[in-house]
Scaffold this motif. Structure first.
Motif, short mmCIF file in Angstrom:
data_model
loop_
_atom_site.label_atom_id
_atom_site.label_comp_id
_atom_site.label_asym_id
_atom_site.label_seq_id
_atom_site.Cartn_x
_atom_site.Cartn_y
_atom_site.Cartn_z
N GLN A 85 0.84 -1.20 0.00
CA GLN A 85 0.00 0.00 0.00
C GLN A 85 0.88 1.26 0.00
O GLN A 85 1.79 1.35 0.82
N GLY A 143 10.44 -2.26 7.93
CA GLY A 143 9.64 -3.49 8.08
C GLY A 143 9.14 -3.98 6.73
O GLY A 143 9.27 -5.16 6.40
N ASN A 144 8.60 -3.08 5.92
CA ASN A 144 8.13 -3.45 4.58
C ASN A 144 9.29 -4.04 3.77
O ASN A 144 9.13 -5.02 3.04
N TYR A 166 -11.79 -5.69 2.39
CA TYR A 166 -10.42 -5.57 1.88
C TYR A 166 -9.77 -6.93 1.58
O TYR A 166 -9.13 -7.08 0.54
N ASP A 224 -6.47 -9.75 -6.18
CA ASP A 224 -5.14 -9.33 -6.68
C ASP A 224 -4.29 -10.56 -6.99
O ASP A 224 -3.66 -10.66 -8.03
N VAL A 241 5.38 -12.03 1.45
CA VAL A 241 4.79 -11.03 2.37
C VAL A 241 5.43 -11.18 3.75
O VAL A 241 6.08 -12.19 4.04
N GLY A 242 5.18 -10.20 4.61
CA GLY A 242 5.54 -10.31 6.01
C GLY A 242 4.50 -11.14 6.75
O GLY A 242 3.43 -11.46 6.20
N ASP A 251 2.39 -10.51 8.99
CA ASP A 251 1.06 -9.93 9.26
C ASP A 251 0.04 -10.20 8.15
O ASP A 251 -1.15 -10.01 8.36
N ALA A 279 10.42 -11.25 9.07
CA ALA A 279 8.99 -11.33 8.73
C ALA A 279 8.13 -10.44 9.62
O ALA A 279 7.01 -10.10 9.28
N VAL A 336 9.09 -7.18 11.80
CA VAL A 336 9.97 -6.18 12.41
C VAL A 336 9.09 -5.33 13.34
O VAL A 336 8.01 -4.88 12.95
N MET A 368 6.42 -2.65 13.52
CA MET A 368 6.85 -1.37 12.94
C MET A 368 5.86 -1.01 11.84
O MET A 368 5.59 -1.83 10.97
N LYS A 412 3.96 2.21 9.26
CA LYS A 412 4.02 3.56 8.69
C LYS A 412 3.29 4.55 9.59
O LYS A 412 3.59 5.72 9.63
P1 TYM Z 1 1.32 -3.37 3.60
O1 TYM Z 1 1.35 -2.23 2.63
O2 TYM Z 1 0.80 -3.12 4.96
O3 TYM Z 1 2.76 -3.98 3.74
C1 TYM Z 1 3.53 -4.36 2.60
C2 TYM Z 1 4.36 -5.58 2.92
O4 TYM Z 1 5.22 -5.31 4.03
C3 TYM Z 1 5.04 -6.30 5.05
N1 TYM Z 1 5.22 -5.65 6.35
C4 TYM Z 1 6.10 -6.06 7.28
N2 TYM Z 1 6.98 -7.06 7.30
C5 TYM Z 1 7.76 -7.19 8.40
N3 TYM Z 1 7.67 -6.37 9.48
C6 TYM Z 1 6.80 -5.34 9.49
N4 TYM Z 1 6.75 -4.54 10.55
C7 TYM Z 1 5.96 -5.15 8.36
N5 TYM Z 1 5.00 -4.25 8.06
C8 TYM Z 1 4.55 -4.59 6.83
C9 TYM Z 1 3.62 -6.80 4.86
O5 TYM Z 1 3.45 -8.09 5.40
C10 TYM Z 1 3.48 -6.77 3.35
O6 TYM Z 1 4.00 -7.95 2.78
N6 TYM Z 1 -2.73 -5.88 2.06
C11 TYM Z 1 -1.33 -5.67 1.84
C12 TYM Z 1 -1.02 -5.22 0.43
C13 TYM Z 1 -1.60 -6.11 -0.61
C14 TYM Z 1 -1.13 -7.41 -0.96
C15 TYM Z 1 -1.98 -7.84 -2.01
C16 TYM Z 1 -0.07 -8.19 -0.51
C17 TYM Z 1 -2.68 -5.83 -1.38
N7 TYM Z 1 -2.91 -6.87 -2.24
C18 TYM Z 1 -1.79 -9.11 -2.60
C19 TYM Z 1 0.13 -9.45 -1.11
C20 TYM Z 1 -0.73 -9.87 -2.13
C21 TYM Z 1 -0.81 -4.61 2.79
O7 TYM Z 1 -1.56 -3.81 3.30
O8 TYM Z 1 0.54 -4.60 2.95
#
Ligand code: TYM
Length: 333
Positions: free
Chosen positions: A15, A23-24, A132, A139, A150-151, A153, A188, A190, A200, A202
């Motif tokens: 997003q 983290g992302n 959502y 997607d 993905v992470g 979460d 995975a 943070v 962690m 945004k």
């Molecule tokens: P979003 O935008 O919150 O996060 C993007 C990616 O970063 C990972 N992530 C983390 N990993 C480790 N530690 C953290 N603190 C941390 N914060 C975020 C998330 O796990 C993610 O992989 N819904 C999703 C976006 C999305 C998506 C999809 C993902 C939309 N369609 C289809 C995979 C497949 C989201 O909000 O991610």
């Protein structure tokens, strides 16, 4: 070409709801970059997901372009991979509607992210926030993805995606490939540097809790120096040492060192030395990204070229799945 066809498909998205965080990067984007040679990779900026929380329009436009440039700066190469903008590819909204009709209220109610976000935005618990996960399922399923990096979460959303896909396939035959989450061993989840029990994010209220990909080196160092630790004064991974565990995770994810190696490296040393080492490692990891971002964001025409090209490819691939699903459901042409 034959080889190309044998490659598995990877799909993931992020997003553009603010600046990209460490983290992302460690949880997801770094793997996106690494997977580009071995897989057919398709990535997206999930801007439609972003409006589930109210956005200021001018800021949102800026965030989208910034996020696009930041992810490219991490090493996404549109000669090898597709990196498109979700709202530019209309199949996503259409597939989301169809999948909404195959997703149960009870399933969506159990999503922890929905519960968290509705607690945080109690004045705006909109239907989009609730549904959502079916947009996200669409997607992934539109591209017949094998793997979804993905992470941690996002694990629950991927499991729901698989449930929806199996339900649909059960009714209509094999329309969707059942995807698999690809969650890194290290990085995975943070956690916030200020509250290591929260991830962690945004939107961390405490700015020192979150390291942004584009933070200048001195800001990164300051955040690590202020990171919450404990009074044990010993660098070791153990229950109850959430702050230190998190710093060890970050250090390990960036340097490739194991917890054992990190413990040995800092044996007899204090948290001050350790925090400086983590800060330096992160600064060096992010330095080239920040430099590349500055070049990319100055060249809007190039960025536009990249996403237009990717948007078109994404539309072509996703239309195949959407058409098939619509036909199976009973729509006519
Ligand atoms: P979003 O935008 O919150 O996060 C993007 C990616 O970063 C990972 N992530 C983390 N990993 C480790 N530690 C953290 N603190 C941390 N914060 C975020 C998330 O796990 C993610 O992989 N819904 C999703 C976006 C999305 C998506 C999809 C993902 C939309 N369609 C289809 C995979 C497949 C989201 O909000 O991610």
């Amino acid at each position: 070409m034959e080889n190309e066809q044998k490659k598995q498909v990877v799909f993931s998205a992020i997003q553009p709801s603010g600046t990209i965080t460490l983290g992302n990067y460690l949880g997801a984007v770094r793997n996106w970059v690494r997977m580009q040679d071995e897989y057919n990779c398709i990535y997206a900026l999930a801007d439609m997901h972003t409006i589930t929380v109210r956005q200021e329009p001018a800021q949102m436009r800026k965030n989208i372009l910034d996020a696009y440039a930041s992810i490219m700066a991490c090493g996404i190469d549109v000669e090898k991979s597709i990196f498109f903008i979700q709202s530019h590819v209309h199949t996503h909204a259409e597939m989301a509607w169809i999948l909404n009709c195959y997703t149960q209220f009870g399933e969506l109610s159990r999503m922890t992210q929905f519960k968290d976000k509705s607690a945080k935005h109690a004045d705006n618990i909109n239907a989009g926030l609730f549904t959502y996960p079916s947009l996200m399922a669409g997607d992934i399923l539109l591209y017949q993805a094998d793997k979804v990096p993905v992470g941690a979460d996002q694990k629950q959303h991927i499991e729901l995606t698989c449930d929806i896909a199996k339900r649909f396939n059960g009714l209509y035959g094999n329309v969707f490939k059942i995807p698999e989450g690809f969650i890194p061993k290290n990085g995975a989840r943070v956690m916030s540097l200020q509250n290591p029990l929260n991830k962690m994010s945004k939107s961390d209220e405490n700015a020192n809790g979150c390291v942004h990909l584009l933070d200048p080196p001195e800001v990164i160092m300051k955040k690590f120096k202020r990171a919450v630790t404990d009074s044990d004064a010993c660098v070791r991974y153990a229950e109850g040492k959430d702050g230190v565990n998190n710093l060890m995770t970050i250090y390990g994810a960036v340097t490739g060192k194991t917890y054992d190696e990190i413990e040995k490296e800092f044996d007899g040393k204090g948290y001050g030395d350790f925090k400086t080492a983590v800060g330096e490692a992160v600064i060096e990891e992010l330095r080239p990204i920040r430099e590349r971002y500055e070049q990319l964001i100055a060249d809007k025409a190039y960025l536009e070229d990249c996403y237009h090209k990717s948007d078109e490819l994404a539309l072509r691939i996703s239309s195949r799945t959407l058409n098939k699903a619509m036909k199976k459901v009973g729509f006519i042409k």
